[in-house]
Design an enzyme around this catalytic site. Sequence first.
Site, PDB file in Angstrom:
ATOM      1  N   GLY A  11      -2.498  -0.911  -6.147  1.00  9.94           N
ATOM      2  CA  GLY A  11      -2.414   0.874  -5.791  1.00  9.94           C
ATOM      3  C   GLY A  11      -1.597   1.052  -5.210  1.00  9.94           C
ATOM      4  N   ASP A  12      -0.921   1.851  -4.610  1.00  5.63           N
ATOM      5  CA  ASP A  12      -0.123   3.190  -3.306  1.00  5.63           C
ATOM      6  C   ASP A  12       1.171   3.220  -3.977  1.00  5.63           C
ATOM      7  OD1 ASP A  12      -1.910   3.521  -1.738  1.00  5.63           O
ATOM      8  OD2 ASP A  12      -1.376   1.067  -0.680  1.00  5.63           O
ATOM      9  N   LYS A  15       0.515   7.595  -7.197  1.00  2.00           N
ATOM     10  CA  LYS A  15      -0.440   8.450  -8.180  1.00  2.00           C
ATOM     11  C   LYS A  15      -0.452   9.474  -8.002  1.00  2.00           C
ATOM     12  CE  LYS A  15      -3.430   5.151  -7.916  1.00  2.00           C
ATOM     13  NZ  LYS A  15      -3.184   4.122  -6.553  1.00  2.00           N
ATOM     14  N   GLY A  39      -6.845   6.739  -0.803  1.00  2.00           N
ATOM     15  CA  GLY A  39      -5.498   7.526  -0.146  1.00  2.00           C
ATOM     16  C   GLY A  39      -4.270   8.115  -0.922  1.00  2.00           C
ATOM     17  N   HIS A  40      -4.766   9.050  -1.546  1.00  2.52           N
ATOM     18  CA  HIS A  40      -3.249   9.806  -2.558  1.00  2.52           C
ATOM     19  C   HIS A  40      -2.934  10.604  -1.573  1.00  2.52           C
ATOM     20  CE1 HIS A  40      -6.019   8.651  -6.192  1.00  2.52           C
ATOM     21  NE2 HIS A  40      -5.638   6.999  -5.379  1.00  2.52           N
ATOM     22  N   GLN A 221      -6.537   3.204  -6.839  1.00  2.00           N
ATOM     23  CA  GLN A 221      -6.400   1.873  -6.462  1.00  2.00           C
ATOM     24  C   GLN A 221      -5.895   1.419  -7.757  1.00  2.00           C
ATOM     25  OE1 GLN A 221     -10.100   2.429  -6.351  1.00  2.00           O
ATOM     26  NE2 GLN A 221      -9.527   2.966  -3.901  1.00  2.00           N
ATOM     27  N   THR A 236     -10.821  -4.178  -6.374  1.00  2.00           N
ATOM     28  CA  THR A 236     -12.121  -3.387  -5.528  1.00  2.00           C
ATOM     29  C   THR A 236     -12.882  -3.722  -6.042  1.00  2.00           C
ATOM     30  OG1 THR A 236     -12.522  -1.586  -4.828  1.00  2.00           O
ATOM     31  CG2 THR A 236     -11.380  -1.558  -7.035  1.00  2.00           C
TER      32      THR A 236
HETATM   33  P1  GDP Z   1      -1.287   6.886  -4.439  1.00  2.00           P
HETATM   34  O1  GDP Z   1      -2.646   6.245  -3.885  1.00  2.00           O
HETATM   35  O2  GDP Z   1      -1.077   6.027  -5.351  1.00  2.00           O
HETATM   36  O3  GDP Z   1      -1.246   7.862  -4.649  1.00  2.00           O
HETATM   37  O4  GDP Z   1       0.092   6.662  -2.811  1.00  2.00           O
HETATM   38  P2  GDP Z   1       0.182   6.640  -1.620  1.00  2.00           P
HETATM   39  O5  GDP Z   1      -0.144   7.941  -1.588  1.00  2.00           O
HETATM   40  O6  GDP Z   1      -0.460   5.547  -1.076  1.00  2.00           O
HETATM   41  O7  GDP Z   1       1.744   5.883  -1.462  1.00  2.00           O
HETATM   42  C1  GDP Z   1       2.532   6.497  -2.042  1.00  2.00           C
HETATM   43  C2  GDP Z   1       3.662   7.355  -0.552  1.00  2.00           C
HETATM   44  O8  GDP Z   1       4.980   7.004  -1.396  1.00  2.00           O
HETATM   45  C3  GDP Z   1       2.740   8.431  -0.307  1.00  2.00           C
HETATM   46  O9  GDP Z   1       3.617   8.394   1.067  1.00  2.00           O
HETATM   47  C4  GDP Z   1       4.192   8.902  -1.283  1.00  2.00           C
HETATM   48  O10 GDP Z   1       4.481  10.451  -0.434  1.00  2.00           O
HETATM   49  C5  GDP Z   1       4.897   8.667  -1.495  1.00  2.00           C
HETATM   50  N1  GDP Z   1       6.026   8.348  -2.252  1.00  2.00           N
HETATM   51  C6  GDP Z   1       5.536   7.912  -3.513  1.00  2.00           C
HETATM   52  N2  GDP Z   1       6.536   8.791  -4.566  1.00  2.00           N
HETATM   53  C7  GDP Z   1       8.037   8.623  -3.888  1.00  2.00           C
HETATM   54  C8  GDP Z   1       9.527   8.566  -4.318  1.00  2.00           C
HETATM   55  O11 GDP Z   1       9.463   9.019  -5.526  1.00  2.00           O
HETATM   56  N3  GDP Z   1      10.236   7.869  -3.329  1.00  2.00           N
HETATM   57  C9  GDP Z   1       9.437   7.585  -1.758  1.00  2.00           C
HETATM   58  N4  GDP Z   1      10.665   7.568  -1.205  1.00  2.00           N
HETATM   59  N5  GDP Z   1       8.454   8.098  -1.521  1.00  2.00           N
HETATM   60  C10 GDP Z   1       7.310   8.145  -2.223  1.00  2.00           C
HETATM   61  P1  IMO Z   2      -5.402   4.216  -3.466  1.00  2.00           P
HETATM   62  O1  IMO Z   2      -5.618   4.814  -4.840  1.00  2.00           O
HETATM   63  C1  IMO Z   2      -3.724   0.512  -1.772  1.00  2.00           C
HETATM   64  C2  IMO Z   2      -7.311  -2.600  -1.697  1.00  2.00           C
HETATM   65  C3  IMO Z   2      -7.901  -3.173   0.023  1.00  2.00           C
HETATM   66  C4  IMO Z   2      -8.427  -4.399   0.095  1.00  2.00           C
HETATM   67  C5  IMO Z   2      -8.872  -4.669  -1.801  1.00  2.00           C
HETATM   68  C6  IMO Z   2     -10.191  -4.243  -1.539  1.00  2.00           C
HETATM   69  O2  IMO Z   2      -4.646   4.767  -2.651  1.00  2.00           O
HETATM   70  O3  IMO Z   2      -3.916   3.290  -4.143  1.00  2.00           O
HETATM   71  P2  IMO Z   2     -12.023  -2.382  -0.426  1.00  2.00           P
HETATM   72  O4  IMO Z   2     -11.694  -1.051   0.761  1.00  2.00           O
HETATM   73  O5  IMO Z   2     -12.051  -1.266  -2.111  1.00  2.00           O
HETATM   74  O6  IMO Z   2     -13.088  -2.933  -0.124  1.00  2.00           O
HETATM   75  O7  IMO Z   2     -10.556  -3.260  -0.519  1.00  2.00           O
HETATM   76  O8  IMO Z   2      -8.225  -3.263  -2.401  1.00  2.00           O
HETATM   77  N1  IMO Z   2      -7.251  -1.510  -1.429  1.00  2.00           N
HETATM   78  C7  IMO Z   2      -6.583  -0.163  -2.047  1.00  2.00           C
HETATM   79  N2  IMO Z   2      -4.731  -0.574  -1.015  1.00  2.00           N
HETATM   80  N3  IMO Z   2      -4.509   1.034  -2.391  1.00  2.00           N
HETATM   81  C8  IMO Z   2      -5.851   1.807  -2.938  1.00  2.00           C
HETATM   82  O9  IMO Z   2      -5.913   2.815  -3.345  1.00  2.00           O
HETATM   83  C9  IMO Z   2      -6.836   0.881  -2.168  1.00  2.00           C
HETATM   84  N4  IMO Z   2      -8.225   1.095  -2.581  1.00  2.00           N
HETATM   85  C10 IMO Z   2      -8.639  -0.556  -1.533  1.00  2.00           C
HETATM   86  O10 IMO Z   2      -7.064  -2.920   0.635  1.00  2.00           O
HETATM   87  O11 IMO Z   2      -7.555  -5.457  -0.626  1.00  2.00           O
HETATM   88 MG    MG Z   3      -2.896   5.057  -2.376  1.00  2.00          MG
END
Ligand code: GDP
Ligand code: IMO
Ligand code: MG
Length: 421
Positions: A11-12, A15, A39-40, A221, A236
Site C-alpha cells: 500500500g501507499d 496510486k 488514503g490516496h 492497498q 486486508t
Molecule cells: P497511495 O495510498 O498509494 O495513493 O499513496 P499515499 O497517498 O498513501 O502515499 C504516497 C505519498 O507519497 C503521498 O504523500 C504522496 O503525495 C507522495 N508521493 C507520491 N509520489 C511521490 C514522488 O514521486 N515523490 C515524493 N517525494 N512523494 C510522492
Molecule cells: P492505500 O490504498 C497501507 C493495512 C493496515 C493493516 C492491514 C489491515 O492507501 O494504499 P485494515 O484496515 O484493512 O483491516 O488493515 O492493512 N492497510 C494499508 N496500508 N495503505 C493502505 O491503503 C492500507 N489499507 C490497509 O495498516 O496493516
Molecule cells: Mg495510502
Amino acid sequence: MVDVILGLQWGDEGKGKIVDYFAPRYDVIARFQGGPNAGHTLYVQDKKVVLHQIPSGIFHENTINLIGNGVVLDPITLRKECETVASFGIDYKKNLFIAQRAHIILPTHRALDKASELSKGNDKIGSTLKGISPAYMDKTGRNGIRMGDLLDKTFTTQYIKLRLKHQRLLDSLNFQEDILKWEEEFLDAIDFMREFNIVNGEYFINDKIQQGKKVLAEGAQGSMLDVDFGTFPFVTSSNTISAGVCTGLGIAPQKIKEVMGVTKAYCTRVGSGPFPSELHDETGEELRKIGQEFGATTGRPRRCGWIDLVSLRFACMINGVTKLIMTKADVLDAFHELKLCREYIVDNKKTTEVPYQMTKVSIEPVWQSFKGWKKDITSIRDQSALPVEMVEYVQFIDQYLGVKIKYISNGPGRDQLIKID
Ligand code: GDP
Ligand code: IMO
Ligand code: MG
C-alpha cells in the site's frame, strides 16, 4: 476497454497521484475494493487532499467516478470527503456514482474491528480500525446491508437486526465504549447518501464499455495485502489484485487491457506483519524522514526498507502487470549507496519465491548494492536527463521483473512524472 492501476507492495505506493495524473485520458475512474482504510494523496491547486473512498478522478470535470460493488463504504467518511471535494468547487453529485451492491460499514463494524484487534494483543494486525474486516465478514457471511437497501423501506428493520447481532458480539468481547455518538452521525450520513446516484454498477460500467468509453480501475492497498496472496493473516480483507477488478465491478477478464503496477523505489509497510527487506537502522530512519513516511489515513509512522524484488516479481505474476510505474525515486537522491533484495534466505535456503506463509519461518534478504546518484532529480522532466546510476538501477529492476518501468515519479506534484521509452 479497461485499464488498471494498482499497488504492488503493502500500500501507499502513490496510486492516488498516478490515477489523478492519468485521469484526463479516461472517461470513468472506478474503485473496485477496499474502503476508508485507503488514503490516496493528490495535490489539487497546490493543496494536499487525501481521498479514502472517492475515486481519484473526482477533480477532473468530465470524468465519471464509480464506487463499485466490491467496495465497503462508510457513510460518515464519505460525507466528510464530499465536503472536502465541494470546497474545491466540484459538484460531486454530478460525477459520483455508487453501486447498489456495495456494502455499508456500520458504526458497530468499526467497534468490532477495535474489539477484535484488542483481543489479539501482541498479534494484532495493525488494522486502520475503519471496520473493514467486520464489514467484509458480514458480506461473505451474508448478513451485510448494501447501498441499494438504503432506498428500501425495510432498511431500518435490517439495520436494527444487524446492530443487535453486533451488540451481542461486542458484549462477548467485553467492549465497553459508547457507540451512540457514532450512530447519530451515521444515521445523518445515511440520509445524505440517499441523495446520491445509486446505480446498478455492473450495467452502468458495461454500458460505458459498450459505448467505447475508457475505464480506469483504481486499486486500493497493495498486492501484498491481498486477502489470498498477501502476507496472511497480516492482510486486508479484499482482493487487491487485478482479479478483484472483475468481481469488484462486474466486468469480464477479457475487457482488461493494461495492468499498471505501482511500486515505490524503495519499500514501506504500515501495520504489523512480515517485511523481509525492512531496515531497522539509520538508513530506515532516513527513508522515513526524507520520504515523509507517515500514514495518510492513520498518521502512523510507516516501516521502511529497500525495494524487494522477490515480492515484486510475485506481484507482477499474480496481477499480470504490463507496465511498471516507479514512484518516490527522488527520495533516494541523498543516498550514497542503494540496495535491493534479490533473493530470500528462508530457513537457511536461498529462494526467489514468496513462501505461502512468512510468519513461522525466518526470512533474510540477499542484497545487491548500487551506487547512488547523489543528485536532486525533482525538476527533471525528460528521460535523457536522468543520472546514469539511476538508469542502471532501473534497468536492473526491469530485467529482473521482466516488465518495464514506463514512468518514474520524482515528486508528489502532478507534473513530476517522467515517461520512459
Ligand atoms: P497511495 O495510498 O498509494 O495513493 O499513496 P499515499 O497517498 O498513501 O502515499 C504516497 C505519498 O507519497 C503521498 O504523500 C504522496 O503525495 C507522495 N508521493 C507520491 N509520489 C511521490 C514522488 O514521486 N515523490 C515524493 N517525494 N512523494 C510522492
Ligand atoms: P492505500 O490504498 C497501507 C493495512 C493496515 C493493516 C492491514 C489491515 O492507501 O494504499 P485494515 O484496515 O484493512 O483491516 O488493515 O492493512 N492497510 C494499508 N496500508 N495503505 C493502505 O491503503 C492500507 N489499507 C490497509 O495498516 O496493516
Ligand atoms: Mg495510502
